[in-house]
Design a protein around this motif. Structure first.
Motif, PDB file in Angstrom:
ATOM      1  N   ARG A 224       1.079  -1.386   0.234  1.00 30.34           N
ATOM      2  CA  ARG A 224      -0.015  -0.343   0.011  1.00 30.34           C
ATOM      3  C   ARG A 224       0.645   0.891  -0.369  1.00 30.34           C
ATOM      4  N   LEU A 225       0.955   2.211  -1.023  1.00 30.93           N
ATOM      5  CA  LEU A 225       1.984   3.049  -1.739  1.00 30.93           C
ATOM      6  C   LEU A 225       1.029   4.341  -1.537  1.00 30.93           C
ATOM      7  N   ARG A 226       1.505   4.867   0.636  1.00 36.12           N
ATOM      8  CA  ARG A 226       0.723   6.875   0.201  1.00 36.12           C
ATOM      9  C   ARG A 226       1.467   7.637  -0.497  1.00 36.12           C
ATOM     10  N   THR A 227       1.054   7.973  -1.525  1.00 38.60           N
ATOM     11  CA  THR A 227       1.373   9.463  -2.538  1.00 38.60           C
ATOM     12  C   THR A 227       0.898  11.048  -1.485  1.00 38.60           C
ATOM     13  N   PHE A 228       2.148  11.678  -1.484  1.00 38.97           N
ATOM     14  CA  PHE A 228       1.440  13.337  -1.207  1.00 38.97           C
ATOM     15  C   PHE A 228       2.110  14.024  -2.104  1.00 38.97           C
ATOM     16  N   GLY A 229       1.657  15.167  -1.950  1.00 40.58           N
ATOM     17  CA  GLY A 229       1.056  15.634  -3.617  1.00 40.58           C
ATOM     18  C   GLY A 229       1.519  14.934  -4.613  1.00 40.58           C
ATOM     19  N   GLU A 230       1.852  16.174  -5.406  1.00 44.68           N
ATOM     20  CA  GLU A 230       1.855  15.610  -6.664  1.00 44.68           C
ATOM     21  C   GLU A 230       2.909  14.557  -6.826  1.00 44.68           C
ATOM     22  N   PRO A 231       3.486  13.871  -7.731  1.00 45.15           N
ATOM     23  CA  PRO A 231       4.211  12.025  -7.507  1.00 45.15           C
ATOM     24  C   PRO A 231       5.692  13.147  -8.390  1.00 45.15           C
ATOM     25  N   GLY A 232       5.497  13.878  -8.630  1.00 43.05           N
ATOM     26  CA  GLY A 232       6.220  14.396  -9.890  1.00 43.05           C
ATOM     27  C   GLY A 232       7.084  12.777 -10.681  1.00 43.05           C
ATOM     28  N   ALA A 233       8.507  13.127 -10.450  1.00 44.93           N
ATOM     29  CA  ALA A 233       8.924  11.584 -11.444  1.00 44.93           C
ATOM     30  C   ALA A 233       7.853  10.882 -10.934  1.00 44.93           C
ATOM     31  N   GLU A 234       8.336   9.448 -12.130  1.00 44.33           N
ATOM     32  CA  GLU A 234       7.546   8.473 -11.992  1.00 44.33           C
ATOM     33  C   GLU A 234       8.071   7.731 -11.175  1.00 44.33           C
ATOM     34  N   ALA A 235       7.154   6.617 -10.313  1.00 42.26           N
ATOM     35  CA  ALA A 235       7.242   6.324  -9.526  1.00 42.26           C
ATOM     36  C   ALA A 235       7.530   4.253 -10.027  1.00 42.26           C
ATOM     37  N   GLY A 255       4.376   3.120 -11.067  1.00 42.25           N
ATOM     38  CA  GLY A 255       3.343   3.871  -9.227  1.00 42.25           C
ATOM     39  C   GLY A 255       2.386   5.366  -9.893  1.00 42.25           C
ATOM     40  N   PRO A 256       1.396   5.355  -8.577  1.00 45.02           N
ATOM     41  CA  PRO A 256       0.359   6.404  -9.231  1.00 45.02           C
ATOM     42  C   PRO A 256       1.144   7.517  -9.263  1.00 45.02           C
ATOM     43  N   LYS A 257      -0.349   8.599 -10.680  1.00 46.11           N
ATOM     44  CA  LYS A 257       0.375   9.457 -11.170  1.00 46.11           C
ATOM     45  C   LYS A 257       0.002  10.514 -10.136  1.00 46.11           C
ATOM     46  N   THR A 258      -1.667  10.858  -9.534  1.00 50.58           N
ATOM     47  CA  THR A 258      -1.710  11.944  -8.046  1.00 50.58           C
ATOM     48  C   THR A 258      -2.057  11.537  -6.630  1.00 50.58           C
ATOM     49  N   SER A 259      -1.569  12.163  -6.288  1.00 48.71           N
ATOM     50  CA  SER A 259      -1.925  11.609  -4.585  1.00 48.71           C
ATOM     51  C   SER A 259      -3.185  10.637  -4.134  1.00 48.71           C
ATOM     52  N   GLY A 260      -2.839  10.118  -2.795  1.00 48.09           N
ATOM     53  CA  GLY A 260      -3.356   9.882  -2.597  1.00 48.09           C
ATOM     54  C   GLY A 260      -3.064   8.192  -2.085  1.00 48.09           C
ATOM     55  N   VAL A 261      -3.840   6.938  -1.386  1.00 48.20           N
ATOM     56  CA  VAL A 261      -3.430   5.920  -1.222  1.00 48.20           C
ATOM     57  C   VAL A 261      -3.338   4.883  -2.288  1.00 48.20           C
ATOM     58  N   ALA A 281       9.902  -5.628  -0.974  1.00 48.53           N
ATOM     59  CA  ALA A 281       9.224  -4.471  -1.803  1.00 48.53           C
ATOM     60  C   ALA A 281      10.563  -3.323  -1.620  1.00 48.53           C
ATOM     61  N   ARG A 282      10.605  -2.695  -2.723  1.00 54.98           N
ATOM     62  CA  ARG A 282      11.220  -1.197  -3.577  1.00 54.98           C
ATOM     63  C   ARG A 282      10.083   0.008  -4.458  1.00 54.98           C
ATOM     64  N   LEU A 283      10.281   1.179  -4.138  1.00 54.90           N
ATOM     65  CA  LEU A 283       9.995   2.070  -4.852  1.00 54.90           C
ATOM     66  C   LEU A 283      11.120   2.675  -5.663  1.00 54.90           C
ATOM     67  N   GLU A 284      11.366   2.795  -6.321  1.00 55.33           N
ATOM     68  CA  GLU A 284      12.385   3.255  -7.180  1.00 55.33           C
ATOM     69  C   GLU A 284      12.071   4.573  -8.072  1.00 55.33           C
ATOM     70  N   LYS A 285      12.567   5.279  -7.954  1.00 59.60           N
ATOM     71  CA  LYS A 285      12.217   7.181  -8.714  1.00 59.60           C
ATOM     72  C   LYS A 285      13.673   7.177  -9.612  1.00 59.60           C
ATOM     73  N   SER A 286      13.309   7.965 -10.262  1.00 56.19           N
ATOM     74  CA  SER A 286      14.856   8.328 -11.364  1.00 56.19           C
ATOM     75  C   SER A 286      15.776   7.249 -11.858  1.00 56.19           C
ATOM     76  N   GLY A 287      15.211   5.875 -11.072  1.00 57.87           N
ATOM     77  CA  GLY A 287      16.370   4.466 -10.819  1.00 57.87           C
ATOM     78  C   GLY A 287      16.897   4.609  -9.879  1.00 57.87           C
ATOM     79  N   ALA A 288      16.815   4.856  -9.237  1.00 57.76           N
ATOM     80  CA  ALA A 288      17.473   5.178  -7.586  1.00 57.76           C
ATOM     81  C   ALA A 288      16.179   4.077  -6.354  1.00 57.76           C
ATOM     82  N   CYS A 289      16.218   3.708  -5.267  1.00 58.95           N
ATOM     83  CA  CYS A 289      15.108   3.592  -4.371  1.00 58.95           C
ATOM     84  C   CYS A 289      14.825   4.252  -3.427  1.00 58.95           C
ATOM     85  N   VAL A 290      13.723   5.150  -3.044  1.00 59.72           N
ATOM     86  CA  VAL A 290      13.605   5.804  -2.058  1.00 59.72           C
ATOM     87  C   VAL A 290      12.787   5.058  -1.035  1.00 59.72           C
ATOM     88  N   ASP A 291      12.147   4.359  -1.117  1.00 55.63           N
ATOM     89  CA  ASP A 291      11.609   3.294   0.120  1.00 55.63           C
ATOM     90  C   ASP A 291      12.461   2.083  -0.461  1.00 55.63           C
TER      91      ASP A 291
END
Length: 458
Positions: A224-235, A255-261, A281-291
């Protein structure tokens, strides 16, 4: 004198002014001439006398959206998990080295040394597992380690994932040295962490539905992914199951393109034999693991263990593995429960929402090092018996036997059908990690209060 309240700022209770403090005696911002900021000797005695430095980012007013929406709010005296009251944190007095805990940073890389008086949070569940109804996800951002055994998370985030604080995050930076607070290195860390929460995304939970399965059972996994604000870079959300470091199942989802769960749910084919696996589980943005969230889960052997694996009694002694066995034990509660509210820890730490196997195992390691070889615990409700099985698996790994209280066997409310069903589902009679069954927990507190009360049960 004013004090912070909910929705309004009321007159301070400690004031000696006469005729003040009545109902409705609160600040009217339209009549305010100036705002003074100070430390009250009655309300903040720990601050002590002498000069103090206070940072104010902004002061303003706004309508209370929760009150206008008639939404449930938090009471004035409510606790702030991992922050307040004081028992939710602890202090490392000895000098400590502080290292990044990752992801999103160089995990294990020290960036501060010789820091004394670090305030650390007592941890909570860390989002391991899926669909288990957690209240929070605790994320250590930086770990402090003294030269001795002292250690703790001196930078942390706690994300609330259920009402009334669903989506609210508390962050802590436990530095006591003012020079650290003003250092570019730490101010940069704070700014980056805040930006990640305000504009980024993170897992609320991720993993398998249970931590213990039987061979042949289908396994539910998810995130379950929580997105805050606008995601910006594709996840990208990357999930995998590993056996001895090799991937045996994986999925990658945009990943989602809007905020929410957003929920990601999958079914994994059954595993045929007893083994221990790893979910990641890995959350990746721009090729880097952020969570990242990772945990073990096990497929258990359904066959009963041989009689030689159990503790037995003979000649006035207990025996295990062919030698005399002397139990040295404690009533076991994981250390993380010491910072929880009573309403959270009282239902039992083996409940789905509160069972954190990695934290539990770290406590078992410490007990084993101390020479403890037996613990007493209370079984969870039958529907959550798999948490107990996973705990027994971890105990066996560290040569610790379990004295298990089973409520269905209590003479105060004996329930033979329920007890039989519990034993059949859990296969406990064939599990040698159980040293003994406790049928009435601490009866001296409420049953055997005197000789007359005890005679009923003799």
């Amino acid at each position: 004198a004013v004090s912070g309240g909910q929705g309004t700022i009321g007159y301070a209770d400690a004031s000696a002014a006469k005729g003040r403090g009545r109902a409705g005696d609160a600040l009217n911002p339209r009549q305010a001439v100036r705002v003074c900021v100070g430390l009250s000797g009655s309300h903040t005695p720990s601050a002590g006398p002498g000069p103090h430095t206070v940072w104010l980012a902004d002061i303003g007013t706004a309508r209370d959206p929760l009150a206008e929406a008639n939404t449930e709010t938090v009471t004035r005296d409510a606790s702030i998990e991992t922050v307040f009251p004081r028992y939710k944190v602890f202090t490392l007095e000895a000098p400590a080295t502080v290292a990044d805990a990752g992801p999103g940073g160089p995990a294990g890389q020290p960036f501060l040394r010789g820091q004394s008086g670090l305030v650390c949070a007592i941890p909570r569940t860390e989002g391991q597992g899926f669909g288990r109804g957690p209240k929070w996800r605790f994320v250590p951002w930086a770990e402090a380690q003294t030269d001795g055994a002292g250690r703790g998370a001196c930078e942390w985030l706690l994300l609330n994932v259920c009402p009334p604080l669903d989506g609210v995050a508390f962050a802590g930076f436990g530095y006591s040295d003012p020079a650290v607070w003003s250092s570019p290195q730490v101010t940069k860390r704070i700014a980056e962490r805040v930006a990640g929460v305000v504009r980024g995304a993170m897992f609320e939970e991720a993993g398998s539905g249970q931590f213990a399965y039987w061979p042949g059972e289908e396994i539910a996994v998810g995130a379950r992914l929580r997105t805050f604000g606008e995601p910006g870079a594709e996840a990208t959300v990357a999930l995998e199951i590993l056996r001895e470091g090799k991937t045996v199942w994986s999925r990658r989802e945009a990943g989602p393109k809007t905020s929410g769960v957003t929920n990601f749910v999958f079914r994994v084919s059954a595993f045929a034999k007893a083994e221990t696996l790893t979910f990641r589980a890995r959350l990746e943005k721009s090729g880097a693991c952020v969570d990242r969230i990772e945990h073990e889960f096990a497929v258990l052997d359904p066959a009963p263990a041989p009689q030689s694996a159990f503790v037995t009694a003979k000649g006035g002694n207990f025996w295990a593995n062919g030698t005399k066995w002397y139990p040295v034990g404690v009533n076991f509660w994981p250390l993380y429960t010491s910072g929880m509210d009573a309403s959270d820890y009282w239902p039992g730490w083996l409940r789905d929402a509160y069972y954190a196997p990695a934290r539990v195992e770290s406590d078992l390691v410490r007990l084993q090092e101390m020479g403890v070889n037996m613990v007493s615990v209370q079984s969870p409700p039958p529907a959550e018996y798999r948490n107990l099985l996973d705990f027994l698996r971890l105990c066996a790994r560290h040569d610790i036997r379990v004295n298990l209280f089973v409520g269905q066997a209590s003479p105060l409310a004996f329930d033979e059908p329920a007890l039989k069903a519990f034993f059949e589902a859990s296969r406990l009679p064939g599990n040698p990690a159980v040293f003994a069954y406790d049928t009435i927990w601490e009866p001296g507190n409420y049953v055997f209060q005197d000789d007359r009360a005890r005679q009923r049960w003799d």
